[in-house]
Design a protein around this motif. Structure first.
Motif, PDB file in Angstrom:
ATOM      1  N   ALA A 125       0.834  -1.207   0.000  1.00 29.96           N
ATOM      2  CA  ALA A 125       0.000   0.000   0.000  1.00 29.96           C
ATOM      3  C   ALA A 125       0.866   1.253   0.000  1.00 29.96           C
ATOM      4  O   ALA A 125       0.536   2.242  -0.657  1.00 29.96           O
ATOM      5  CB  ALA A 125      -0.929   0.000   1.219  1.00 29.96           C
ATOM      6  N   SER A 126       1.979   1.230   0.720  1.00 33.06           N
ATOM      7  CA  SER A 126       2.871   2.398   0.736  1.00 33.06           C
ATOM      8  C   SER A 126       3.523   2.602  -0.623  1.00 33.06           C
ATOM      9  O   SER A 126       3.877   3.727  -0.986  1.00 33.06           O
ATOM     10  CB  SER A 126       3.934   2.238   1.823  1.00 33.06           C
ATOM     11  N   GLU A 127       3.684   1.514  -1.396  1.00 33.08           N
ATOM     12  CA  GLU A 127       4.241   1.616  -2.751  1.00 33.08           C
ATOM     13  C   GLU A 127       3.202   2.160  -3.724  1.00 33.08           C
ATOM     14  O   GLU A 127       3.509   2.998  -4.567  1.00 33.08           O
ATOM     15  CB  GLU A 127       4.694   0.227  -3.226  1.00 33.08           C
ATOM     16  N   TYR A 128       1.980   1.667  -3.620  1.00 33.38           N
ATOM     17  CA  TYR A 128       0.964   1.943  -4.629  1.00 33.38           C
ATOM     18  C   TYR A 128      -0.004   3.054  -4.243  1.00 33.38           C
ATOM     19  O   TYR A 128      -0.619   3.676  -5.100  1.00 33.38           O
ATOM     20  CB  TYR A 128       0.148   0.667  -4.898  1.00 33.38           C
ATOM     21  N   SER A 129      -0.191   3.264  -2.939  1.00 32.04           N
ATOM     22  CA  SER A 129      -1.194   4.232  -2.492  1.00 32.04           C
ATOM     23  C   SER A 129      -0.540   5.271  -1.595  1.00 32.04           C
ATOM     24  O   SER A 129       0.633   5.563  -1.735  1.00 32.04           O
ATOM     25  CB  SER A 129      -2.334   3.510  -1.757  1.00 32.04           C
ATOM     26  N   GLY A 130      -1.325   5.817  -0.652  1.00 36.15           N
ATOM     27  CA  GLY A 130      -0.805   6.851   0.227  1.00 36.15           C
ATOM     28  C   GLY A 130      -0.844   6.446   1.688  1.00 36.15           C
ATOM     29  O   GLY A 130      -1.161   5.310   2.035  1.00 36.15           O
ATOM     30  N   ASP A 131      -0.534   7.412   2.556  1.00 39.54           N
ATOM     31  CA  ASP A 131      -0.497   7.143   3.989  1.00 39.54           C
ATOM     32  C   ASP A 131      -1.863   6.723   4.527  1.00 39.54           C
ATOM     33  O   ASP A 131      -1.961   5.858   5.393  1.00 39.54           O
ATOM     34  CB  ASP A 131      -0.003   8.381   4.746  1.00 39.54           C
ATOM     35  N   LYS A 132      -2.922   7.366   4.029  1.00 36.62           N
ATOM     36  CA  LYS A 132      -4.261   7.016   4.505  1.00 36.62           C
ATOM     37  C   LYS A 132      -4.589   5.569   4.163  1.00 36.62           C
ATOM     38  O   LYS A 132      -5.176   4.845   4.973  1.00 36.62           O
ATOM     39  CB  LYS A 132      -5.301   7.956   3.892  1.00 36.62           C
ATOM     40  N   SER A 133      -4.224   5.158   2.966  1.00 32.76           N
ATOM     41  CA  SER A 133      -4.495   3.784   2.551  1.00 32.76           C
ATOM     42  C   SER A 133      -3.763   2.801   3.456  1.00 32.76           C
ATOM     43  O   SER A 133      -4.353   1.824   3.934  1.00 32.76           O
ATOM     44  CB  SER A 133      -4.064   3.569   1.098  1.00 32.76           C
ATOM     45  N   SER A 134      -2.490   3.048   3.703  1.00 32.11           N
ATOM     46  CA  SER A 134      -1.717   2.148   4.563  1.00 32.11           C
ATOM     47  C   SER A 134      -2.350   2.036   5.945  1.00 32.11           C
ATOM     48  O   SER A 134      -2.418   0.945   6.518  1.00 32.11           O
ATOM     49  CB  SER A 134      -0.277   2.664   4.697  1.00 32.11           C
ATOM     50  N   ALA A 135      -2.845   3.158   6.461  1.00 32.21           N
ATOM     51  CA  ALA A 135      -3.414   3.169   7.812  1.00 32.21           C
ATOM     52  C   ALA A 135      -4.689   2.337   7.900  1.00 32.21           C
ATOM     53  O   ALA A 135      -4.839   1.519   8.808  1.00 32.21           O
ATOM     54  CB  ALA A 135      -3.689   4.607   8.244  1.00 32.21           C
ATOM     55  N   TYR A 136      -5.629   2.554   6.962  1.00 33.89           N
ATOM     56  CA  TYR A 136      -6.882   1.812   7.115  1.00 33.89           C
ATOM     57  C   TYR A 136      -6.747   0.363   6.652  1.00 33.89           C
ATOM     58  O   TYR A 136      -7.467  -0.517   7.126  1.00 33.89           O
ATOM     59  CB  TYR A 136      -8.058   2.515   6.425  1.00 33.89           C
ATOM     60  N   ILE A 137      -5.809   0.080   5.756  1.00 35.62           N
ATOM     61  CA  ILE A 137      -5.539  -1.309   5.386  1.00 35.62           C
ATOM     62  C   ILE A 137      -4.967  -2.046   6.586  1.00 35.62           C
ATOM     63  O   ILE A 137      -5.374  -3.173   6.901  1.00 35.62           O
ATOM     64  CB  ILE A 137      -4.584  -1.370   4.174  1.00 35.62           C
ATOM     65  N   ASN A 138      -4.048  -1.419   7.278  1.00 34.26           N
ATOM     66  CA  ASN A 138      -3.471  -2.011   8.486  1.00 34.26           C
ATOM     67  C   ASN A 138      -4.544  -2.244   9.545  1.00 34.26           C
ATOM     68  O   ASN A 138      -4.619  -3.323  10.151  1.00 34.26           O
ATOM     69  CB  ASN A 138      -2.384  -1.080   9.031  1.00 34.26           C
ATOM     70  N   ALA A 139      -5.399  -1.243   9.775  1.00 37.34           N
ATOM     71  CA  ALA A 139      -6.448  -1.361  10.800  1.00 37.34           C
ATOM     72  C   ALA A 139      -7.433  -2.472  10.452  1.00 37.34           C
ATOM     73  O   ALA A 139      -7.847  -3.254  11.322  1.00 37.34           O
ATOM     74  CB  ALA A 139      -7.174  -0.030  10.938  1.00 37.34           C
ATOM     75  N   THR A 140      -7.824  -2.547   9.187  1.00 39.46           N
ATOM     76  CA  THR A 140      -8.786  -3.567   8.761  1.00 39.46           C
ATOM     77  C   THR A 140      -8.214  -4.965   8.931  1.00 39.46           C
ATOM     78  O   THR A 140      -8.874  -5.865   9.477  1.00 39.46           O
ATOM     79  CB  THR A 140      -9.185  -3.345   7.293  1.00 39.46           C
ATOM     80  N   LEU A 141      -6.993  -5.170   8.482  1.00 39.86           N
ATOM     81  CA  LEU A 141      -6.377  -6.498   8.569  1.00 39.86           C
ATOM     82  C   LEU A 141      -6.069  -6.875  10.014  1.00 39.86           C
ATOM     83  O   LEU A 141      -6.181  -8.047  10.395  1.00 39.86           O
ATOM     84  CB  LEU A 141      -5.115  -6.538   7.709  1.00 39.86           C
ATOM     85  N   ASP A 142      -5.690  -5.901  10.835  1.00 41.56           N
ATOM     86  CA  ASP A 142      -5.471  -6.178  12.260  1.00 41.56           C
ATOM     87  C   ASP A 142      -6.761  -6.652  12.923  1.00 41.56           C
ATOM     88  O   ASP A 142      -6.758  -7.571  13.753  1.00 41.56           O
ATOM     89  CB  ASP A 142      -4.961  -4.921  12.976  1.00 41.56           C
TER      90      ASP A 142
END
Length: 221
Positions: A125-142
């Motif tokens: 996500a950090s490669e393809y998207s932005g900081d917001k994407s990384s944050a909510y992807i992390n939260a969802t998967l956690d």
């Protein structure tokens, strides 16, 4: 060599396979085609005398086949765990692809440690998207990781999972940063137009009342 390329090189073949799976899922959704069909095309192109694409890694194909088969169940699970202010159906396509790859690994490929699936999804996500994407992807998967055993048990009966899904995946509100969706913009424009129209009607009514009062005063005099 760029810093980004160096970071990419530090990852192993599995990471690259995940990235390509994300690419293929993104392409499939953008073109509205079966991702498995894209894999088949890639295999044919890679076998040409002068191949124009790289061969598809075995693990990339495993991920694509798995996600294609379990897509509906995965989307139900993702919709259950994504934050209320976001909605899976209205996220950027690349973020959906990343979430689907990682959630498939977490639930259906027990050879991959859950932590690894999450960490690499966030890095992609950090490669393809932005900081917001990384944050909510992390939260969802956690959130999914905290009950992964339950999700695996439910995944064994996909018919029951789909039957329990009481709401459409598109019913939730639009992600607050998603300003690229035409329908969302059209709704906003319609609301603005309706508000302006209401103001104009009110002003006309007010002008009419003023005129009426003026006429009544004129008659009295």
């Amino acid at each position: 060599m760029s810093e980004r390329r160096q970071d990419y090189k530090r990852h192993g073949s599995r990471y690259k396979a995940r990235m390509r799976a994300v690419d293929i899922l993104f392409e499939a959704e953008s073109r509205d085609v079966d991702p498995v069909a894209i894999i088949d095309d890639r295999h044919k192109l890679a076998r040409d005398t002068n191949p124009i694409v790289a061969p598809v890694a075995e693990y990339t194909e495993t991920i694509i086949n798995g996600v294609a088969v379990e897509l509906d169940t995965l989307d139900v699970f993702l919709a259950e765990h994504i934050a209320e202010t976001w909605t899976l159906g209205r996220l950027p396509s690349v973020d959906r692809a990343i979430l689907r790859v990682a959630s498939w690994e977490m639930i259906y490929n027990t050879d991959v440690p859950v932590t690894t699936a999450i960490v690499e999804a966030v890095e992609i996500a950090s490669e393809y998207s932005g900081d917001k994407s990384s944050a909510y992807i992390n939260a969802t998967l956690d959130a999914m990781a905290s009950k992964v055993e339950t999700l695996r048990e439910r995944a064994a009966n996909p018919e029951a999972v789909l039957a329990e899904a009481s709401e459409s995946l598109d019913d939730a509100p639009v992600a607050p940063w998603d300003d690229s969706d035409e329908d969302f913009e059209a709704v906003d424009a319609a609301e603005v137009f309706e508000a302006e129209e209401t103001v104009e009607v009110s002003e006309v009514a007010e002008d009419s009342e003023v005129s009426k009062v003026s006429e009544e005063k004129a008659d009295e005099s």
